[in-house]
Scaffold this motif. Structure first.
Motif, PDB file in Angstrom:
ATOM      1  N   PRO A  62     110.226  -3.425  57.888  1.00 59.85           N
ATOM      2  CA  PRO A  62     110.387  -4.780  58.416  1.00 59.85           C
ATOM      3  C   PRO A  62     111.683  -5.463  57.996  1.00 59.85           C
ATOM      4  O   PRO A  62     112.128  -6.381  58.673  1.00 59.85           O
ATOM      5  CB  PRO A  62     109.174  -5.515  57.848  1.00 59.85           C
ATOM      6  CG  PRO A  62     108.800  -4.749  56.617  1.00 59.85           C
ATOM      7  CD  PRO A  62     109.138  -3.321  56.902  1.00 59.85           C
ATOM      8  N   ASP A  63     112.262  -5.010  56.899  1.00 54.54           N
ATOM      9  CA  ASP A  63     113.530  -5.590  56.458  1.00 54.54           C
ATOM     10  C   ASP A  63     114.336  -4.491  55.796  1.00 54.54           C
ATOM     11  O   ASP A  63     113.989  -3.319  55.906  1.00 54.54           O
ATOM     12  CB  ASP A  63     113.271  -6.774  55.509  1.00 54.54           C
ATOM     13  CG  ASP A  63     112.344  -6.378  54.365  1.00 54.54           C
ATOM     14  OD1 ASP A  63     111.422  -7.142  54.051  1.00 54.54           O
ATOM     15  OD2 ASP A  63     112.534  -5.286  53.795  1.00 54.54           O
ATOM     16  N   GLY A  64     115.396  -4.864  55.095  1.00 54.86           N
ATOM     17  CA  GLY A  64     116.274  -3.849  54.531  1.00 54.86           C
ATOM     18  C   GLY A  64     115.754  -3.154  53.303  1.00 54.86           C
ATOM     19  O   GLY A  64     116.362  -2.188  52.838  1.00 54.86           O
ATOM     20  N   SER A  65     114.589  -3.601  52.787  1.00 53.74           N
ATOM     21  CA  SER A  65     114.139  -3.005  51.543  1.00 53.74           C
ATOM     22  C   SER A  65     112.727  -2.440  51.606  1.00 53.74           C
ATOM     23  O   SER A  65     112.433  -1.453  50.945  1.00 53.74           O
ATOM     24  CB  SER A  65     114.233  -4.020  50.404  1.00 53.74           C
ATOM     25  OG  SER A  65     113.438  -5.150  50.694  1.00 53.74           O
ATOM     26  N   ASN A  66     111.851  -3.023  52.394  1.00 56.96           N
ATOM     27  CA  ASN A  66     110.458  -2.586  52.387  1.00 56.96           C
ATOM     28  C   ASN A  66     110.165  -1.513  53.420  1.00 56.96           C
ATOM     29  O   ASN A  66     110.792  -1.455  54.473  1.00 56.96           O
ATOM     30  CB  ASN A  66     109.534  -3.785  52.642  1.00 56.96           C
ATOM     31  CG  ASN A  66     109.499  -4.741  51.484  1.00 56.96           C
ATOM     32  OD1 ASN A  66     108.881  -4.470  50.473  1.00 56.96           O
ATOM     33  ND2 ASN A  66     110.205  -5.857  51.623  1.00 56.96           N
ATOM     34  N   PHE A  67     109.189  -0.680  53.070  1.00 59.82           N
ATOM     35  CA  PHE A  67     108.718   0.355  53.984  1.00 59.82           C
ATOM     36  C   PHE A  67     107.196   0.339  53.881  1.00 59.82           C
ATOM     37  O   PHE A  67     106.652   0.487  52.783  1.00 59.82           O
ATOM     38  CB  PHE A  67     109.290   1.710  53.559  1.00 59.82           C
ATOM     39  CG  PHE A  67     108.870   2.881  54.394  1.00 59.82           C
ATOM     40  CD1 PHE A  67     108.389   4.037  53.783  1.00 59.82           C
ATOM     41  CD2 PHE A  67     108.964   2.864  55.767  1.00 59.82           C
ATOM     42  CE1 PHE A  67     108.008   5.142  54.537  1.00 59.82           C
ATOM     43  CE2 PHE A  67     108.587   3.951  56.538  1.00 59.82           C
ATOM     44  CZ  PHE A  67     108.102   5.085  55.916  1.00 59.82           C
ATOM     45  N   THR A  68     106.523   0.090  54.991  1.00 58.54           N
ATOM     46  CA  THR A  68     105.073  -0.124  54.921  1.00 58.54           C
ATOM     47  C   THR A  68     104.301   0.931  55.701  1.00 58.54           C
ATOM     48  O   THR A  68     104.796   1.492  56.688  1.00 58.54           O
ATOM     49  CB  THR A  68     104.692  -1.507  55.475  1.00 58.54           C
ATOM     50  OG1 THR A  68     105.064  -1.583  56.855  1.00 58.54           O
ATOM     51  CG2 THR A  68     105.383  -2.620  54.698  1.00 58.54           C
ATOM     52  N   CYS A 127     106.000  -0.312  50.063  1.00 59.15           N
ATOM     53  CA  CYS A 127     106.883   0.537  49.275  1.00 59.15           C
ATOM     54  C   CYS A 127     108.287  -0.054  49.324  1.00 59.15           C
ATOM     55  O   CYS A 127     108.712  -0.567  50.372  1.00 59.15           O
ATOM     56  CB  CYS A 127     106.875   1.942  49.869  1.00 59.15           C
ATOM     57  SG  CYS A 127     108.141   3.072  49.249  1.00 59.15           S
ATOM     58  N   VAL A 128     108.976   0.017  48.194  1.00 58.23           N
ATOM     59  CA  VAL A 128     110.397  -0.301  48.182  1.00 58.23           C
ATOM     60  C   VAL A 128     111.124   0.967  47.756  1.00 58.23           C
ATOM     61  O   VAL A 128     111.079   1.359  46.586  1.00 58.23           O
ATOM     62  CB  VAL A 128     110.728  -1.448  47.225  1.00 58.23           C
ATOM     63  CG1 VAL A 128     112.232  -1.720  47.230  1.00 58.23           C
ATOM     64  CG2 VAL A 128     109.969  -2.713  47.618  1.00 58.23           C
TER      65      VAL A 128
END
Lengths: 116, 110
Positions: A70-76, A23-24
């Motif tokens: 994991p980074d500033g944009s993704n949500f898993t 997800c972003v």
């Protein structure tokens, strides 16, 4: 208008396999959610996430599930060992404000997970 | 745990007729949100109600939040075929998660 995006749109997997749904969220949003919807049923809350940690989880969200940013944009959302009953549409949602209970949640288009 | 029920489960109307769905929570809500989901689609936010007794209108749609903040309704005047879909209420309670209602599927016959 900014939107929540999700990939893939459809995931087919064998029972026992691991899947990662991505997800972003909308870029200036701070609160993130996963919901699921079994075909023909209502939308069910799985987990909420804020400030890089789980804020709340439901009884559905057992040890087989995990979330990560994991980074500033993704949500898993990861399901370690899928079961047949995990087959559902999984929706990601995000919300702009933290701490304000009256703010709107915006939903992504969903990932349809089919476990065979 | 908290439960949010909606009635009816299904409503079939002729185009031009009115439609109402009712939402009832087992607990007091901080706010109520309404979503529309087209077949095969995702929930799309319609509106949020926060105050006791609040009434909001969006064109042909009228939303109401009960005085006790435990129930809500959505009324559509003169339905159109574009109104088809499932309408969900979702309660925001003590935490920030949404508890979705069971939904009302609206079918509109031209």
């Amino acid at each position: 208008e900014p939107e929540v995006t999700q990939t893939p749109s459809h995931q087919v997997t064998q029972m026992g396999q691991e899947v990662i749904l991505r997800c972003v969220p909308i870029s200036n949003h701070l609160y993130f959610y996963w919901y699921r919807q079994i075909l023909g049923q209502k939308v069910e809350f799985l987990v909420s996430f804020y400030n890089n940690e789980i804020s709340e989880k439901s009884e559905i969200f057992d040890d087989q599930f995990s979330v990560e940013r994991p980074d500033g944009s993704n949500f898993t959302l990861k399901i370690r060992s899928t079961k047949l009953e995990d087959s559902a549409m999984y929706f990601c949602a995000s919300r702009r404000l933290a701490g304000a209970r009256t703010d709107t949640q915006y939903f992504g288009p969903g990932t349809r997970l089919t476990v065979l | 745990g908290q439960q949010v029920m909606q009635i009816p489960q299904y409503q079939h109307v002729q185009e031009g007729e009115d439609f109402t769905t009712y939402c009832n929570s087992s607990t007091t809500l901080s706010n109520i949100q309404w979503y529309k989901q087209r077949p095969g689609g995702h929930p799309v936010f319609l509106i949020q109600l926060v105050k006791s007794g609040e009434v909001k209108k969006q064109k042909r749609l009228t939303f109401q939040f009960g005085e006790a903040k435990k129930n809500s309704s959505l009324h559509i005047t003169a339905t159109q075929t574009t109104d088809v879909g499932t309408y969900f209420c979702a309660g925001g309670g003590a935490t920030n998660k949404l508890i979705f209602g069971t939904g009302t599927l609206l079918a509109v016959q031209p």
